[in-house]
Motif scaffolding. Structure first.
Motif, PDB file in Angstrom:
ATOM      1  N   TYR A   1       2.552 -13.623   8.918  1.00 47.78           N
ATOM      2  CA  TYR A   1       3.323 -14.167   7.791  1.00 47.78           C
ATOM      3  C   TYR A   1       3.469 -13.101   6.706  1.00 47.78           C
ATOM      4  CZ  TYR A   1       5.128 -17.494   4.401  1.00 47.78           C
ATOM      5  OH  TYR A   1       5.931 -18.158   3.503  1.00 47.78           O
ATOM      6  N   PRO A   2       4.698 -12.866   6.228  1.00 48.55           N
ATOM      7  CA  PRO A   2       4.932 -11.785   5.256  1.00 48.55           C
ATOM      8  C   PRO A   2       4.234 -12.025   3.920  1.00 48.55           C
ATOM      9  CG  PRO A   2       6.991 -12.535   6.259  1.00 48.55           C
ATOM     10  CD  PRO A   2       5.947 -13.548   6.603  1.00 48.55           C
ATOM     11  N   LEU A   3       3.580 -11.007   3.435  1.00 44.74           N
ATOM     12  CA  LEU A   3       2.929 -11.096   2.130  1.00 44.74           C
ATOM     13  C   LEU A   3       3.969 -11.285   1.025  1.00 44.74           C
ATOM     14  CD1 LEU A   3      -0.169 -10.837   1.792  1.00 44.74           C
ATOM     15  CD2 LEU A   3       0.231  -8.611   0.758  1.00 44.74           C
ATOM     16  N   SER A   4       5.186 -10.819   1.271  1.00 45.66           N
ATOM     17  CA  SER A   4       6.247 -10.932   0.270  1.00 45.66           C
ATOM     18  C   SER A   4       6.626 -12.382  -0.010  1.00 45.66           C
ATOM     19  CB  SER A   4       7.495 -10.166   0.731  1.00 45.66           C
ATOM     20  OG  SER A   4       7.989 -10.695   1.955  1.00 45.66           O
ATOM     21  N   LEU A   5       6.307 -13.294   0.913  1.00 48.53           N
ATOM     22  CA  LEU A   5       6.631 -14.703   0.723  1.00 48.53           C
ATOM     23  C   LEU A   5       5.446 -15.505   0.204  1.00 48.53           C
ATOM     24  CD1 LEU A   5       8.773 -15.438   3.923  1.00 48.53           C
ATOM     25  CD2 LEU A   5       9.512 -14.615   1.674  1.00 48.53           C
ATOM     26  N   ALA A   6       4.313 -14.841   0.021  1.00 47.26           N
ATOM     27  CA  ALA A   6       3.128 -15.514  -0.517  1.00 47.26           C
ATOM     28  C   ALA A   6       3.162 -15.467  -2.043  1.00 47.26           C
ATOM     29  CB  ALA A   6       1.858 -14.845   0.007  1.00 47.26           C
ATOM     30  N   ASN A   7       2.363 -16.310  -2.662  1.00 50.78           N
ATOM     31  CA  ASN A   7       2.337 -16.397  -4.122  1.00 50.78           C
ATOM     32  C   ASN A   7       1.214 -15.527  -4.678  1.00 50.78           C
ATOM     33  OD1 ASN A   7       2.698 -17.261  -6.798  1.00 50.78           O
ATOM     34  ND2 ASN A   7       1.281 -18.977  -6.521  1.00 50.78           N
ATOM     35  N   PHE A   8       1.529 -14.247  -4.916  1.00 49.17           N
ATOM     36  CA  PHE A   8       0.551 -13.315  -5.456  1.00 49.17           C
ATOM     37  C   PHE A   8       1.071 -12.692  -6.745  1.00 49.17           C
ATOM     38  CE2 PHE A   8      -1.112 -12.937  -0.998  1.00 49.17           C
ATOM     39  CZ  PHE A   8      -2.396 -13.375  -1.284  1.00 49.17           C
ATOM     40  N   SER A   9       0.142 -12.236  -7.577  1.00 49.66           N
ATOM     41  CA  SER A   9       0.503 -11.595  -8.835  1.00 49.66           C
ATOM     42  C   SER A   9       1.068 -10.203  -8.584  1.00 49.66           C
ATOM     43  CB  SER A   9      -0.730 -11.481  -9.739  1.00 49.66           C
ATOM     44  OG  SER A   9      -1.669 -10.581  -9.165  1.00 49.66           O
TER      45      SER A   9
ATOM     46  N   VAL B   1      -0.975  -3.332  -5.270  1.00 54.02           N
ATOM     47  CA  VAL B   1      -2.127  -2.791  -4.547  1.00 54.02           C
ATOM     48  C   VAL B   1      -1.858  -2.796  -3.047  1.00 54.02           C
ATOM     49  CG1 VAL B   1      -4.502  -3.283  -3.876  1.00 54.02           C
ATOM     50  CG2 VAL B   1      -3.868  -3.323  -6.278  1.00 54.02           C
ATOM     51  N   CYS B   2      -1.345  -3.901  -2.540  1.00 57.48           N
ATOM     52  CA  CYS B   2      -1.073  -4.009  -1.104  1.00 57.48           C
ATOM     53  C   CYS B   2       0.085  -3.101  -0.688  1.00 57.48           C
ATOM     54  CB  CYS B   2      -0.768  -5.459  -0.742  1.00 57.48           C
ATOM     55  SG  CYS B   2      -2.189  -6.572  -0.910  1.00 57.48           S
ATOM     56  N   ALA B   3       1.131  -3.069  -1.490  1.00 60.36           N
ATOM     57  CA  ALA B   3       2.293  -2.246  -1.151  1.00 60.36           C
ATOM     58  C   ALA B   3       1.950  -0.765  -1.130  1.00 60.36           C
ATOM     59  CB  ALA B   3       3.422  -2.501  -2.145  1.00 60.36           C
ATOM     60  N   SER B   4       1.003  -0.359  -1.971  1.00 60.96           N
ATOM     61  CA  SER B   4       0.650   1.058  -2.052  1.00 60.96           C
ATOM     62  C   SER B   4       0.091   1.590  -0.748  1.00 60.96           C
ATOM     63  CB  SER B   4      -0.360   1.291  -3.180  1.00 60.96           C
ATOM     64  OG  SER B   4      -1.613   0.703  -2.867  1.00 60.96           O
ATOM     65  N   GLU B   5      -0.444   0.697   0.092  1.00 56.81           N
ATOM     66  CA  GLU B   5      -1.000   1.125   1.369  1.00 56.81           C
ATOM     67  C   GLU B   5      -0.286   0.492   2.554  1.00 56.81           C
ATOM     68  OE1 GLU B   5      -3.081   3.500   1.770  1.00 56.81           O
ATOM     69  OE2 GLU B   5      -3.315   3.795  -0.389  1.00 56.81           O
ATOM     70  N   GLY B   6       0.886  -0.070   2.311  1.00 59.91           N
ATOM     71  CA  GLY B   6       1.679  -0.604   3.408  1.00 59.91           C
ATOM     72  C   GLY B   6       1.163  -1.892   4.007  1.00 59.91           C
ATOM     73  N   VAL B   7       0.369  -2.642   3.259  1.00 65.22           N
ATOM     74  CA  VAL B   7      -0.131  -3.934   3.741  1.00 65.22           C
ATOM     75  C   VAL B   7       0.976  -4.966   3.549  1.00 65.22           C
ATOM     76  CG1 VAL B   7      -1.864  -5.737   3.410  1.00 65.22           C
ATOM     77  CG2 VAL B   7      -2.504  -3.335   3.228  1.00 65.22           C
ATOM     78  N   LYS B   8       1.521  -5.488   4.648  1.00 69.24           N
ATOM     79  CA  LYS B   8       2.715  -6.323   4.569  1.00 69.24           C
ATOM     80  C   LYS B   8       2.527  -7.755   5.059  1.00 69.24           C
ATOM     81  CE  LYS B   8       5.793  -2.351   5.166  1.00 69.24           C
ATOM     82  NZ  LYS B   8       6.867  -1.743   6.003  1.00 69.24           N
ATOM     83  N   THR B   9       1.436  -8.048   5.750  1.00 65.71           N
ATOM     84  CA  THR B   9       1.254  -9.387   6.306  1.00 65.71           C
ATOM     85  C   THR B   9      -0.061  -9.990   5.844  1.00 65.71           C
ATOM     86  OG1 THR B   9       0.069  -8.686   8.296  1.00 65.71           O
ATOM     87  CG2 THR B   9       2.493  -8.637   8.375  1.00 65.71           C
ATOM     88  N   ILE B  10      -0.180 -11.301   6.006  1.00 61.44           N
ATOM     89  CA  ILE B  10      -1.398 -11.984   5.586  1.00 61.44           C
ATOM     90  C   ILE B  10      -2.575 -11.571   6.466  1.00 61.44           C
ATOM     91  CG2 ILE B  10      -1.095 -14.052   7.008  1.00 61.44           C
ATOM     92  CD1 ILE B  10      -2.336 -13.868   3.349  1.00 61.44           C
ATOM     93  N   GLY B  11      -2.307 -11.191   7.710  1.00 59.49           N
ATOM     94  CA  GLY B  11      -3.371 -10.714   8.582  1.00 59.49           C
ATOM     95  C   GLY B  11      -3.923  -9.379   8.113  1.00 59.49           C
TER      96      GLY B  11
END
Length: 322
Positions: free
Chosen positions: A118-126, A132-142
């Motif tokens: 599931y894409p992190l971009s569709l989750a409700n995060f600040s 922080v996640c984008a800086s290291e390419g973390v894109k999914t909830i897994g």
């Protein structure tokens, strides 16, 4: 006595010049660390505002005002933020190597049938967590789950980053629903809640103001808290929301037929979104969906005319017809 000296400050600010988080709000960065909040909330309050100054110059800035404790607070936020870099480096590789049986967060995802893709971009995060996640390419909830397990032993986490990890680790279904479109007591992710989260990133006054602009009936408290929005502001906010809304419909394309059937059978958008349990976000979800998903209700079965009914009754009894 100052906790950090000029040499340490020079090292930290040099590293931050190449960090994607240099232009992230200091308030957001502090929220994602277990530290007191950054007291200044102006739009330019970002690391990039301070890292061009040497230590002595830093102390002379109005925000620091010669106070070593304030300088220590700033430097501490930046240092802890940089600490994310070490365990993040091999994130993608680690996601593939870490077995679900060794990660309680991934076990929760599997048990609740929440797709790790599931894409992190569709989750409700600040904003801070997203950067922080984008800086290291973390894109999914897994990937986020594996990241959290590694980070928890290296950095003291705060804000919604920590809240999400705690909810996933302990299987807190209500907590999971704060940042993922999960319905308590069920499994999997749901389209209605996902559309509800599209507007969750807005401030509460903006949510209420947008709902009021759409004609939603708010209680007196919410009405007072609602932000007054001009037509141009409403259109600008809508434009931003439609990006995630479109991506959400695409991800949940397998659930769209159920929504369309609900509408075709005479159901309302309002009834479909009542599970969001937030009148303001429900009103926004209805507005966005009604503009994009249009289904005509099935026509009601034609009623027999009085003459036909009479003929069917009388003639049927007399002549066996009807």
């Amino acid at each position: 006595m100052a906790k950090f000296n000029s040499t340490e400050w020079d090292e930290i600010r040099k590293k931050f010049r190449h960090s994607i988080m240099a232009d992230t709000s200091l308030v957001s960065l502090a929220q994602n660390l277990d530290t007191k909040e950054w007291p200044h909330k102006a739009e330019d309050e970002k690391p990039s505002k301070y890292i061009e100054f040497g230590y002595d110059e830093l102390l002379m800035l109005p925000e620091i005002a010669g106070n070593a404790d304030k300088a220590d607070h700033l430097i501490g936020i930046l240092k802890e933020t940089l600490a994310f870099d070490d365990p993040f480096g091999d994130m993608v590789t680690e996601v593939e190597k870490t077995a679900a049986k060794d990660n309680p967060i991934l076990k929760t995802l599997a048990r609740l049938s929440i797709p790790a893709t599931y894409p992190l971009s569709l989750a409700n995060f600040s904003e801070g967590t997203r950067v922080v996640c984008a800086s290291e390419g973390v894109k999914t909830i897994g990937e986020f789950a594996n990241l959290g397990q590694q980070m928890s032993t290296r950095v003291v986490l705060g804000g919604d980053f920590r809240n999400a990890l705690n909810a996933l680790t302990h299987g807190d279904e209500e907590g999971i629903g704060q940042f993922l479109p999960f319905r308590k007591g069920s499994t999997g992710l749901h389209l209605a809640e996902a559309i509800g989260l599209v507007s969750a990133g807005l401030s509460r006054p903006e949510q209420l103001g947008l709902a009021r602009a759409y004609g939603a009936k708010l209680n007196p408290t919410d009405t007072a808290a609602a932000k007054a929005l001009t037509k141009e502001q409403v259109e600008k906010i809508e434009s931003g929301l439609r990006i995630n809304f479109t991506a959400t419909l695409d991800w949940f394309k397998d659930q769209r037929p159920a929504l369309e059937k609900h509408l075709a059978d005479g159901g309302t958008y309002e009834r479909y979104f009542v599970v969001i349990n937030d009148p303001a976000r429900e009103a926004i979800a209805v507005k966005l969906t009604a503009a994009a998903v249009k289904v005509s209700a099935k026509p009601a079965a034609a009623a027999s005319s009085p003459a036909e009914a009479k003929k069917g009754g009388l003639f049927g009894r007399l002549f066996g017809k009807g």
